[in-house]
Every structure is written in structure tokens, then in C-alpha cells.
Design a protein around this motif. Structure first.
Motif, PDB file in Angstrom:
ATOM      1  N   ILE A 157       0.804  -1.224   0.000  1.00 47.74           N
ATOM      2  CA  ILE A 157       0.000   0.000   0.000  1.00 47.74           C
ATOM      3  C   ILE A 157       0.843   1.283   0.000  1.00 47.74           C
ATOM      4  O   ILE A 157       0.285   2.374   0.113  1.00 47.74           O
ATOM      5  N   PHE A 158       2.157   1.149  -0.171  1.00 50.93           N
ATOM      6  CA  PHE A 158       3.027   2.310  -0.367  1.00 50.93           C
ATOM      7  C   PHE A 158       3.897   2.081  -1.602  1.00 50.93           C
ATOM      8  O   PHE A 158       5.133   2.128  -1.532  1.00 50.93           O
ATOM      9  N   PRO A 159       3.275   1.853  -2.764  1.00 41.31           N
ATOM     10  CA  PRO A 159       4.059   1.473  -3.947  1.00 41.31           C
ATOM     11  C   PRO A 159       4.969   2.564  -4.472  1.00 41.31           C
ATOM     12  O   PRO A 159       5.913   2.270  -5.208  1.00 41.31           O
ATOM     13  N   GLU A 160       4.709   3.811  -4.116  1.00 41.96           N
ATOM     14  CA  GLU A 160       5.528   4.904  -4.640  1.00 41.96           C
ATOM     15  C   GLU A 160       6.577   5.397  -3.648  1.00 41.96           C
ATOM     16  O   GLU A 160       7.235   6.403  -3.899  1.00 41.96           O
ATOM     17  N   VAL A 161       6.722   4.696  -2.543  1.00 39.43           N
ATOM     18  CA  VAL A 161       7.762   5.024  -1.560  1.00 39.43           C
ATOM     19  C   VAL A 161       9.001   4.194  -1.864  1.00 39.43           C
ATOM     20  O   VAL A 161       8.959   2.959  -1.818  1.00 39.43           O
ATOM     21  N   MET A 162      10.088   4.857  -2.193  1.00 36.16           N
ATOM     22  CA  MET A 162      11.327   4.155  -2.497  1.00 36.16           C
ATOM     23  C   MET A 162      11.821   3.407  -1.270  1.00 36.16           C
ATOM     24  O   MET A 162      11.852   3.963  -0.170  1.00 36.16           O
ATOM     25  N   PRO A 163      12.188   2.136  -1.422  1.00 35.47           N
ATOM     26  CA  PRO A 163      12.714   1.398  -0.271  1.00 35.47           C
ATOM     27  C   PRO A 163      13.902   2.116   0.353  1.00 35.47           C
ATOM     28  O   PRO A 163      14.734   2.698  -0.345  1.00 35.47           O
ATOM     29  N   TRP A 173       9.087   6.967   8.304  1.00 32.85           N
ATOM     30  CA  TRP A 173       9.294   8.188   7.512  1.00 32.85           C
ATOM     31  C   TRP A 173       8.108   8.452   6.590  1.00 32.85           C
ATOM     32  O   TRP A 173       7.618   9.581   6.497  1.00 32.85           O
ATOM     33  N   ALA A 174       7.615   7.404   5.920  1.00 30.81           N
ATOM     34  CA  ALA A 174       6.543   7.559   4.938  1.00 30.81           C
ATOM     35  C   ALA A 174       5.241   8.026   5.574  1.00 30.81           C
ATOM     36  O   ALA A 174       4.376   8.581   4.879  1.00 30.81           O
ATOM     37  N   ARG A 190      -0.820   9.485   2.301  1.00 33.39           N
ATOM     38  CA  ARG A 190      -1.904   8.519   2.193  1.00 33.39           C
ATOM     39  C   ARG A 190      -1.312   7.220   1.670  1.00 33.39           C
ATOM     40  O   ARG A 190      -0.417   7.246   0.833  1.00 33.39           O
ATOM     41  N   TRP A 191      -1.824   6.110   2.167  1.00 33.06           N
ATOM     42  CA  TRP A 191      -1.437   4.870   1.508  1.00 33.06           C
ATOM     43  C   TRP A 191      -2.274   4.702   0.255  1.00 33.06           C
ATOM     44  O   TRP A 191      -3.241   5.416   0.029  1.00 33.06           O
ATOM     45  N   SER A 192      -1.903   3.735  -0.582  1.00 35.12           N
ATOM     46  CA  SER A 192      -2.558   3.587  -1.884  1.00 35.12           C
ATOM     47  C   SER A 192      -2.821   2.124  -2.181  1.00 35.12           C
ATOM     48  O   SER A 192      -1.897   1.348  -2.418  1.00 35.12           O
ATOM     49  N   ASN A 193      -4.099   1.741  -2.155  1.00 36.37           N
ATOM     50  CA  ASN A 193      -4.478   0.416  -2.634  1.00 36.37           C
ATOM     51  C   ASN A 193      -4.395   0.384  -4.154  1.00 36.37           C
ATOM     52  O   ASN A 193      -4.413   1.415  -4.820  1.00 36.37           O
ATOM     53  N   ASN A 194      -4.328  -0.816  -4.708  1.00 36.05           N
ATOM     54  CA  ASN A 194      -4.123  -0.934  -6.148  1.00 36.05           C
ATOM     55  C   ASN A 194      -5.385  -0.589  -6.929  1.00 36.05           C
ATOM     56  O   ASN A 194      -6.513  -0.795  -6.483  1.00 36.05           O
ATOM     57  N   GLY A 246      12.167   0.169  -6.920  1.00 35.85           N
ATOM     58  CA  GLY A 246      13.433   0.286  -6.204  1.00 35.85           C
ATOM     59  C   GLY A 246      14.104   1.629  -6.400  1.00 35.85           C
ATOM     60  O   GLY A 246      14.807   2.115  -5.516  1.00 35.85           O
ATOM     61  N   ALA A 247      13.857   2.250  -7.547  1.00 37.84           N
ATOM     62  CA  ALA A 247      14.441   3.561  -7.827  1.00 37.84           C
ATOM     63  C   ALA A 247      13.583   4.706  -7.324  1.00 37.84           C
ATOM     64  O   ALA A 247      13.983   5.874  -7.419  1.00 37.84           O
ATOM     65  N   GLY A 248      12.385   4.392  -6.819  1.00 35.59           N
ATOM     66  CA  GLY A 248      11.501   5.437  -6.315  1.00 35.59           C
ATOM     67  C   GLY A 248      10.812   6.232  -7.391  1.00 35.59           C
ATOM     68  O   GLY A 248      10.346   7.346  -7.129  1.00 35.59           O
ATOM     69  N   VAL A 249      10.690   5.669  -8.609  1.00 38.30           N
ATOM     70  CA  VAL A 249      10.060   6.401  -9.709  1.00 38.30           C
ATOM     71  C   VAL A 249       8.763   5.737 -10.169  1.00 38.30           C
ATOM     72  O   VAL A 249       8.169   6.168 -11.154  1.00 38.30           O
ATOM     73  N   LEU A 250       8.317   4.700  -9.462  1.00 35.96           N
ATOM     74  CA  LEU A 250       7.075   4.037  -9.849  1.00 35.96           C
ATOM     75  C   LEU A 250       5.890   4.961  -9.607  1.00 35.96           C
ATOM     76  O   LEU A 250       5.769   5.562  -8.539  1.00 35.96           O
TER      77      LEU A 250
END
Length: 355
Positions: A157-163, A173-174, A190-194, A246-250
């Protein structure tokens, strides 16, 4: 691994009860919970509220709003009793997750007004971990949950947060609860469901980083596939999604979708964008089908549905698709979906669908 997330909910609740049980003799009402406005007791009660609410959404098959009920602890309930309620509501959510069919989605406002069972599991785990942190921070007690639980939340639910260097500090942090070196503090989140897009015979289900990881290494990604399994292009797209994550660009809306057949909940292929729209508002789509699912019009149906969704977005002016000159079936799919050939040479043909 428990795909539905029931095991993770149970583990998170057990960790919460262990951590808060060690400080149950303190006055939770006298202390503010970390950075929240609530006191520690109200925060603990909120954990139970979230767990039973998520169970209710799935069990009640709510589609338009929250099921209209609440939970209230009896007068005189002490902190140990509140933890008993957390344990009980966690068990109810876990049981609901295990008995809810995979395709069921229920109402949740963020961000697409629905979530599946894995999304509710991840939200439940997030509520438990983060609010346990809030309470222990308020009481001055150190707390760190198992890293696998924080990673479970982040990859669903945090797909756009870079690991980050570790899952738990990254999740803090997120959600505005901590700092990470080299990253600006988070003040709103906000978290994000698919995203899930309905078609006629199919459902296009957005792929999370967790699902992509399973597909990329040869698994099913949480989906039950037709016997021929995912085609090579689907696995390659999953690998590309993981690289972007992984790059934080999704950008999750502009990622990958699995095509699920409604009649039997089996996955038959993949479709997705090559990235978000460019500065001219053009977005590119690619797709493939499992071999045994070909010849039934699924690719055309999926391409029409995803293209229509894309053209409804204000930042999109056109959808682009390309195929090899000798791939006649793919060219037929693109034309049936309404695309017009705009160019191309010896290596590929280009097609476009405008708003």
C-alpha cells in the motif's frame, strides 16, 4: 506465505499485545500518543476500531460506504482489557481474510474507493504497527516490530515510496513519524491500494510491488493462472515495475495490470503502461496473453478498457501502441480496439488512439 495477509495481521497483533502489555500498568489516558492528538488509551482503542471495521467491510461486502457500526469498550475496562479487545478484533479480521474470496473488493476511500483482502490486511497491519509505535513513543518505551511486517505494508500500500535502508524506519518516515537521511520530512501522506478497472469478461488488477516480485521470479504473484501460466512479457513487465519501485520512480496508476477472467478468477495475461504520460500527454501501452487464453478476444477487451481509462485522465491526450510488422494478430487487436496506424518502419508499426 499467507497471500491474504491473515498471518501477518495475527503477527502484528501479537507483537502489539506483547509490547503494550509490558506497560499496561501505566496511566494511558494521561499521556499523549507520540505526535497524535489522542492520548495513548484512545489510540489503543482506535487500533481495535480499525481491525473490526476492516473485517466488517469485507464480511459485509460493503461497496459504497463504511458499514454503519462502531465498537465501544465497556465502562471500567482497564488497559489489559483493551489489549484483549485488540487481540479479539485482530482474530476476527484474520478469520475474515481467510474466508473472503480473492476477487472480493470492498469500500475504502483511499485512493480508488475500494480494496481487496490483501489491501485490507496491509492496512490492518499498518494501523497496528504505527499506533503501537505512537503509544510506546508517548510512554517512553522503545518499540520495533519485525521488519517483514513493515515490508509487507510498504510493498502493498506504499508502492511509490522508495525502499530505504530498512523497512521499519522507511514506514515511519513515509507516515510522518520519523526521518531518513537524504529525504525531506513527510508532512502529508496517504497509503494507496491498487487500481482495479472492470471490463466485460475481465478485471484489470493493478500489480503491487509485492505481486511483481512474485511474478518476476517465476511465481504467480498472488494470482491463480491458467495452466500455461504468465507469458514472458508479463514476467519482464513485473521486473521493470520492481526496478522502478526500487528507484523510487514508480507511479502506480501507470504501471502494470493482470487480466483476471471473471468467470473463474483465473489470470490470463498482462497489460500496462510503459510509464506515466509524457509532456505531450501521450502514454504507451503494451500487453500479452498466456498462450491458451489467446483467440478469445481478451486482449482487445483489455486494451479497450485500459485505453478508455487512460483517456479519462486529464493529463492524457493520446494512447500509443507499437507492434512488430510480422505480428499480424497483435495488429488486429490494436485495430479492433480503435487505434489508427500513424507510422512505423521495418522494425515496428506505430498506432495511436486520441481522446
Amino acid at each position: 506465505m499467507d497471500i491474504a495477509g491473515a498471518q501477518q495481521v495475527e503477527e502484528a497483533v501479537a507483537d502489539c499485545v506483547r509490547a503494550l502489555g509490558a506497560v499496561a500498568d501505566q496511566d494511558w489516558r494521561a499521556v499523549r500518543a507520540g505526535r497524535l492528538e489522542w492520548d495513548c488509551r484512545r489510540t489503543a482503542e482506535h487500533i481495535a476500531e480499525d481491525l473490526i471495521s476492516y473485517a466488517g467491510q469485507l464480511a459485509g461486502r460493503a461497496t459504497d460506504a463504511y458499514v454503519p457500526f462502531d465498537i465501544t469498550l465497556d465502562d471500567g475496562t482497564d488497559n489489559a482489557g483493551a489489549l484483549h479487545v485488540i487481540h479479539t478484533t485482530g482474530a476476527l479480521l484474520a478469520a475474515t481474510l481467510r474466508t473472503t474470496p480473492r476477487a472480493v473488493r470492498a469500500f475504502h476511500p483511499y485512493p480508488f474507493r475500494h480494496a481487496g483482502r490483501t489491501g485490507f490486511a496491509a492496512m490492518g497491519v499498518a494501523e497496528v504497527l504505527l499506533h503501537t509505535h505512537d503509544v510506546t513513543e508517548g510512554l517512553g518505551v522503545a518499540y520495533e516490530p519485525p521488519a517483514a511486517l513493515a515490508e509487507f505494508v510498504l510493498t502493498r500500500i506504499f508502492p511509490e515510496v522508495m525502499p530505504g535502508p530498512a523497512p521499519w524506519p522507511t514506514l515511519l518516515w513515509a507516515t510522518g513519524r520519523g526521518d531518513l537521511p537524504g529525504r525531506e520530512p513527510v508532512t502529508a501522506w496517504r497509503w494507496s491500494n491498487n487500481l482495479v478497472i472492470p471490463a466485460d469478461r475481465l478485471t484489470l488488477e493493478g500489480v503491487t510491488p509485492a505481486a511483481a516480485a512474485g511474478l518476476a521470479v517465476g511465481g504467480g504473484g498472488g494470482f491463480t493462472w491458467v495452466d500455461s501460466g504468465p507469458y514472458d512479457g508479463t514476467r519482464d513487465a513485473a521486473g521493470a515495475l520492481l526496478k522502478a519501485y526500487g528507484a523510487g520512480v514508480l507511479r502506480a496508476r501507470w504501471g502494470m495490470f493482470v487480466l483476471v477472467r471473471r468467470e473463474d478468477d483465473r489470470a490470463v495475461g498482462g497489460i500496462g503502461f510503459h510509464g506515466p504520460p509524457d509532456e505531450d500527454g501521450r502514454v504507451e501501452i503494451g500487453y500479452d496473453l498466456s498462450p491458451e487464453a489467446r483467440g478469445h478476444g481478451y486482449a482487445t477487451e483489455a486494451l479497450r478498457a485500459l485505453s478508455a481509462w487512460a483517456l479519462e485522465q486529464p493529463e492524457v491526450t493520446s494512447v500509443f501502441a507499437a507492434t512488430e510488422p510480422d505480428n499480424l494478430p497483435s495488429q488486429a487487436v490494436i485495430r479492433r480496439a480503435g487505434f489508427t496506424r500513424t507510422g512505423g518502419g521495418e522494425e515496428e508499426f506505430a498506432y495511436e488512439l486520441r481522446r
